[in-house]
Every structure is written in structure tokens, then in C-alpha cells.
Design an enzyme around this catalytic site. Structure first.
Site, PDB file in Angstrom:
ATOM      1  N   ASN A  10       4.046  12.306   7.117  1.00 11.45           N
ATOM      2  CA  ASN A  10       3.109  12.919   8.068  1.00 11.45           C
ATOM      3  C   ASN A  10       2.314  11.784   8.693  1.00 11.45           C
ATOM      4  O   ASN A  10       1.423  11.231   8.065  1.00 11.45           O
ATOM      5  CB  ASN A  10       2.194  13.893   7.301  1.00 11.45           C
ATOM      6  N   LYS A  12       0.275  11.834  11.060  1.00  9.30           N
ATOM      7  CA  LYS A  12      -1.058  12.245  11.550  1.00  9.30           C
ATOM      8  C   LYS A  12      -1.286  11.679  12.966  1.00  9.30           C
ATOM      9  O   LYS A  12      -0.327  11.586  13.734  1.00  9.30           O
ATOM     10  CB  LYS A  12      -2.134  11.818  10.557  1.00  9.30           C
ATOM     11  N   HIS A 100      -2.279  22.388   6.777  1.00  7.14           N
ATOM     12  CA  HIS A 100      -2.779  21.118   6.235  1.00  7.14           C
ATOM     13  C   HIS A 100      -4.302  21.194   6.117  1.00  7.14           C
ATOM     14  O   HIS A 100      -4.970  21.757   6.984  1.00  7.14           O
ATOM     15  CB  HIS A 100      -2.374  19.952   7.143  1.00  7.14           C
ATOM     16  N   GLU A 102      -6.550  19.112   6.652  1.00  3.65           N
ATOM     17  CA  GLU A 102      -7.306  18.556   7.787  1.00  3.65           C
ATOM     18  C   GLU A 102      -7.431  19.584   8.904  1.00  3.65           C
ATOM     19  O   GLU A 102      -8.455  19.649   9.586  1.00  3.65           O
ATOM     20  CB  GLU A 102      -6.632  17.254   8.264  1.00  3.65           C
ATOM     21  N   GLU A 172      -1.381  19.912  -2.011  1.00  6.97           N
ATOM     22  CA  GLU A 172      -2.108  18.728  -1.573  1.00  6.97           C
ATOM     23  C   GLU A 172      -3.586  18.858  -1.940  1.00  6.97           C
ATOM     24  O   GLU A 172      -4.381  19.404  -1.156  1.00  6.97           O
ATOM     25  CB  GLU A 172      -1.988  18.571  -0.053  1.00  6.97           C
ATOM     26  N   GLY A 178      -5.592  10.651   1.345  1.00  2.92           N
ATOM     27  CA  GLY A 178      -6.147   9.496   2.037  1.00  2.92           C
ATOM     28  C   GLY A 178      -7.223   8.774   1.248  1.00  2.92           C
ATOM     29  O   GLY A 178      -7.945   7.938   1.790  1.00  2.92           O
ATOM     30  N   SER A 217      -2.014  10.630  -1.399  1.00  4.11           N
ATOM     31  CA  SER A 217      -1.928   9.229  -1.825  1.00  4.11           C
ATOM     32  C   SER A 217      -0.647   8.907  -2.590  1.00  4.11           C
ATOM     33  O   SER A 217      -0.657   8.106  -3.527  1.00  4.11           O
ATOM     34  CB  SER A 217      -3.168   8.834  -2.640  1.00  4.11           C
TER      35      SER A 217
HETATM   36  P1  PGA Z   1      -2.017  10.564   2.236  1.00  3.65           P
HETATM   37  O1  PGA Z   1      -1.908  11.920   3.080  1.00  3.65           O
HETATM   38  O2  PGA Z   1      -0.639  10.265   1.703  1.00  3.65           O
HETATM   39  O3  PGA Z   1      -2.494   9.534   3.222  1.00  3.65           O
HETATM   40  O4  PGA Z   1      -2.991  10.814   1.138  1.00  3.65           O
HETATM   41  C1  PGA Z   1      -1.150  12.994   2.599  1.00  3.65           C
HETATM   42  C2  PGA Z   1      -1.234  14.156   3.545  1.00  3.65           C
HETATM   43  O5  PGA Z   1      -2.306  14.415   4.104  1.00  3.65           O
HETATM   44  O6  PGA Z   1      -0.224  14.853   3.776  1.00  3.65           O
END
Ligand code: PGA
Length: 255
Positions: A10, A12, A100, A102, A172, A178, A217
Site C-alpha cells: 500500500n 499510500k 483502512h 487512515e 491492522e 507506520g 510495520s
Molecule cells: P505500515 O502501513 O506498513 O507503514 O505500518 C501498513 C498499512 O497501513 O497498511
């Protein structure tokens, strides 16, 4: 019954279309047919790069699948700034991330919106990657299962078993996204196993086919431990997926 592992990057809001072309080309150079046999590889670039990445994938015959990060639920209409499921399907998009955290936290994608988007994605012949996850407060309050089970049912209830069998579910935890703070493999596997049992409770054997990913992560250093868990069928990867070397290492986690 055998579920094929899946690693989805992803990206982003990173990479313009020229950078995206380079990223997918580099990933293609690093992976062999044996990698694709073992793992389904998906990249989810930003919207402005979807067409470019599609063109590279098709011109170079790369067995990499294309994913989108978001979609609107209507097919067309006066929705300034939005993109519809048929528009994505026309670009040979296979997967669409819905729910997601976010988007739930910053863009108002609540459970009802997630459910609508999920159905729209299915209606256009694509596969949703439906994300669920608890905040740190919720984990500390001991309500993780309630939260992720609630999000799962809000998104899926009403679907038939054959449809649910084809879904990709991503656990998640928000506190791991992140942050560099990965859920350890046991914690991640417990939540993924819980989600699978929720699926089994409502849709029976669909639980043996639906894939459950972990996200938060994931990196080349922790991927093998996560993937060793029976209930974890792959990863939804943000930061590490931006580096083609790391993305290739994630796909080759067993080597
Ligand atoms: P990350 O993001 O691997 O940077 O923690 C995962 C995600 O949001 O799908």
C-alpha cells in the site's frame, strides 16, 4: 482449501507516476516465476499512477496484480473528485483496499461507508481488501475482539458464503501502522485467528478460503515470523513496500 499467501504493498500518498513506473519495474526485476507461484504480489499505487503501473505490468508480462487504495460506491454521477469501481476495473485493477484506518479516521469512512464500498467493489468484479483494527486505547481497554469483530460483521453481514470465501481481510492494529511497532507474531496471529473464527461462525467453510493478512510495520526482519503463523496469510505493507528491495524481500520471506 490451500490459501495462497498474498503480499500487498500500500503505497499510500507516495510516488508520482514516473516514480511508480520505476518502482514496479525494479520489483519485477527482483522477482522470479517461483516467487509468484508461491505468493500473490499486489501493488496499490496512488490513483495518478494506476494507469502507468498497469501499462508496465502488461507490457512486461509481470504477474503482479494491481490494487487501488480507495473508491467511491456509485458507478458514476456528480461526485466531484471521486473515482468509481467500473473505472478501476477498466484499468485491470484486481484489488481495492476498503476500511483502512487512515480513511476511517481522517476521511469519514465509517462502517456504513465501508460496507457500501465493499459491495461496490464486488459488484465491479474486483476483490476488496477489507481492513479492521483497534486503537491503542481499545487494546489497553481489552476490547480488541469486540472492535475488530464489530467492524468485520458491519462490513460483511448479508454477503453469501461464496462471496466471503473470496475476500481478503486485513487485521491492522492502528497502533502498529507506520509506527515501527509491529504486533508480535503471537498477538497478530491471535487477532487473525479470531477474525477467521468469526467468519466461520457466520459463513462456515468460507473461513478456510478467505485470506487474512496482517498489516502494521511489516518489514523484512519480522515477516518470516508473521508468515509462519497458520492464521496469517500474508501482509498489507505500507512503508517497506515503497522500497523495491524490501518489497521483494517480503515476497521472498521464506528464502
Ligand atoms: P505500515 O502501513 O506498513 O507503514 O505500518 C501498513 C498499512 O497501513 O497498511
Amino acid at each position: 482449501m490451500a490459501r495462497k499467501d498474498l503480499i500487498a504493498g500500500n503505497w499510500k500518498m507516495h510516488a508520482d507516476h514516473l516514480e511508480a513506473i520505476q518502482m514496479v519495474q525494479k520489483l519485477g526485476y527482483r522477482l522470479d516465476p517461483a516467487d509468484y507461484d508461491r505468493v500473490e504480489v499486489v501493488v496499490c499505487p496512488p490513483l495518478t499512477a494506476l494507469r502507468s503501473v498497469q501499462t508496465v505490468i502488461e507490457a512486461d508480462y509481470l504477474p503482479i496484480k494491481l490494487g487501488a487504495q480507495n473508491v467511491h460506491w456509485e458507478d458514476q454521477g456528480a461526485f466531484t473528485g471521486e473515482v468509481s469501481p467500473p473505472m478501476l476495473a477498466k484499468l485491470n485493477v484486481s484489488y481495492v483496499i476498503v476500511g483502512h484506518s487512515e480513511r476511517r479516521e481522517m476521511f469519514g469512512d465509517d462502517d456504513a461507508v465501508v460496507a457500501r464500498k465493499l459491495r461496490a467493489v464486488l459488484g465491479a468484479g474486483m476483490t476488496p481488501i477489507v481492513c479492521v483494527g483497534e486503537s491503542l486505547d481499545q487494546r489497553e481497554a481489552g476490547v480488541t475482539e469486540e472492535v475488530i469483530g464489530g467492524q468485520l460483521h458491519a462490513a460483511l453481514d448479508g454477503l453469501d458464503a461464496a462471496t466471503v470465501a473470496g475476500l481478503v481481510i486485513a487485521y491492522e492494529p492502528i497502533w502498529a501502522i507506520g509506527t515501527g511497532r509491529t504486533a508480535d507474531a503471537d498477538t497478530a496471529a491471535a487477532a487473525c485467528g479470531y477474525l477467521r473464527e468469526q467468519v466461520r461462525g457466520t459463513w462456515g467453510e468460507a473461513a478456510d478460503e478467505a485470506r487474512v493478512l496482517y498489516g502494521g510495520s511489516v518489514n523484512p526482519g519480522n515477516v518470516a515470523g508473521l508468515m509462519a503463523k497458520r492464521d496469517i496469510d500474508g501482509g498489507l505493507v505500507g512503508g517497506a513496500s515503497l522500497d523495491p528491495d524490501k518489497m521483494a524481500a517480503l515476497v521472498r520471506y521464506w528464502v
